[in-house]
Design an enzyme around this catalytic site. Structure first.
Site, short mmCIF file in Angstrom:
data_model
loop_
_atom_site.label_atom_id
_atom_site.label_comp_id
_atom_site.label_asym_id
_atom_site.label_seq_id
_atom_site.Cartn_x
_atom_site.Cartn_y
_atom_site.Cartn_z
N HIS A 132 35.27 39.46 47.98
CA HIS A 132 34.79 40.83 47.70
C HIS A 132 34.18 41.52 48.91
CE1 HIS A 132 35.64 40.34 43.50
NE2 HIS A 132 34.73 39.41 43.32
ZN LIG Z 1 35.38 35.73 40.81
#
Ligand SMILES: [Zn+2]
Length: 390
Positions: A132
């Site tokens: 992320h």
């Molecule tokens: Zn995840």
């Protein structure tokens, strides 16, 4: 080329610790390593601690001002005020954050280098997969994007086609963003639908920038998808795009948070299906990437019941010594689990669902079925852009 597998491990990666209230408890890494060792897999492969990623490597993906902000927060966590995503609930600042994040990134970069140079055919960094992190911000428990850095390092070393396949329950948004405009990198993410889960991206229509159209593939699965649906969707999309793309290296991310016990998401996948996908990723690396395979960890918040077993299977597969699902877990490991967590560890390397059955896409689909609708949406959005039949 030796063909031996390499396991990246430096115990200091367990210093990646956002604190006692945070779901990403580093005990998951410690318990994975000790289960790998309890089953003797560390003796089946070369265990290597790579150096931390240096500034010039981090800059392959991350902005200089962001790296400076991480360093500042690392030296004095009190300065993190939420800018650059640092000092937030998901990504609290902690002392030494820069150093340990760079160390984890270094393991993935080292894995990529070893595979590219032929020192190893497969390399695993289960501490990695922090997918992320964005070029200019921390996000979703991720500071530096080791997965994107591994891919970027492969490109720097001369790779022309790198495929990244992400089966974490969350969309691999940071890796997709890093290579959004780069046709040399095919990113494929199979995840819970953005309507019900962080980071709310990963729609099938996200297929890459104009000059890299068709280089991003997103399969957005309905909440509640179980083993048969998950495997059906994987097989309906991933092998075909890899066959067409012909990667020189396959990088895979194996977040274990698809599991039905995972507290942060809503898929219902078992350990046995996770293992099945790991086996397929290994096979796909041999079929389409000359065997060159970099395998990473990722999310996973059932830190005792799921993560250590899932990634131990991954290590065994990479080592060429796959652990049989029925294997009884050594009592010594379960004692360690209890000593560290006051929880009872699992007894076997299976959830009792092996072998996992699924229906293949080629046999036909049901237009009214939500899983099949998700698969069709992914194929329709991207397959024609790659010259494939939807
Ligand atoms: Zn995840």
């Amino acid at each position: 080329m030796s063909g031996r597998a390499q396991l990246m491990w430096d115990e200091a990666v367990t210093g990646y610790d956002f604190g006692p209230e945070h779901p990403m408890d580093p005990v998951r890494l410690a318990l994975t390593w000790s289960l790998v060792a309890a089953l003797g897999l560390d003796r089946e492969m070369e265990v290597v601690a790579a150096r931390p990623a240096g500034e010039s490597t981090l800059r392959l993906v991350h902005r200089e001002d962001y790296i400076d902000a991480v360093k500042a927060a690392s030296a004095d966590p009190a300065v993190a005020d939420g800018s650059y995503g640092l000092g937030t609930i998901d990504d609290p600042a902690f002392a030494g954050m820069h150093e340990v994040s760079a160390l984890i990134a270094g393991q993935s970069v080292g894995a990529a280098e070893a595979v590219w140079r032929g020192d190893a055919l497969h390399a695993v960094n289960f501490a990695g997969g922090l997918h992320h992190a964005m070029p200019g911000a921390a996000s979703g428990f991720c500071v530096y994007n080791d997965a994107a850095l591994a891919v970027a390092r492969l490109l720097e070393l001369g790779a022309e086609r790198v495929a990244y396949v992400d089966v974490d329950v969350h969309h691999g948004d940071g890796v997709q963003a890093a290579f959004w405009e780069d046709p040399r990198v095919l990113t494929v993410s199979l995840h819970e639908h953005p309507a019900t889960l962080f980071p709310q991206t990963g729609w099938p229509e996200e297929t890459g920038a104009d000059r890299a159209e068709g280089s991003a593939v997103n399969v957005a699965l309905p909440a509640g998808t179980g083993d048969a649906g998950w495997l059906r969707a994987f097989h309906a999309v991933v092998p075909e795009v890899l066959a067409e793309f012909r990667p020189q290296v396959l990088v895979t991310q194996h977040g274990a948070d698809t599991h039905f016990e995972d507290p942060l998401a809503h898929l219902a996948v078992s350990l046995d299906a996770q293992r099945a996908v790991q086996v397929v990723c290994h096979d796909l690396a041999h079929e389409y990437a000359g065997g060159r395979w970099v395998a990473l960890g990722g999310g996973g918040y059932a830190v005792v019941e799921v993560v250590p077993r899932s990634w131990t299977h991954l290590v065994g597969i990479a080592a060429g010594r796959p652990v049989e699902p029925e294997t009884v877990i050594p009592e010594g490991w379960r004692q360690e689990v209890f000593a560290r967590t006051r929880q009872l560890g699992p007894m076997r390397m299976t959830d009792g669902r092996w072998p996992v059955a699924y229906a293949s896409w080629e046999a036909g689909y049901d237009p009214a079925d939500r899983l099949d609708q998700a698969v069709r949406a992914a194929r329709r959005a991207v397959f024609p852009l790659r010259g494939l039949l939807p």
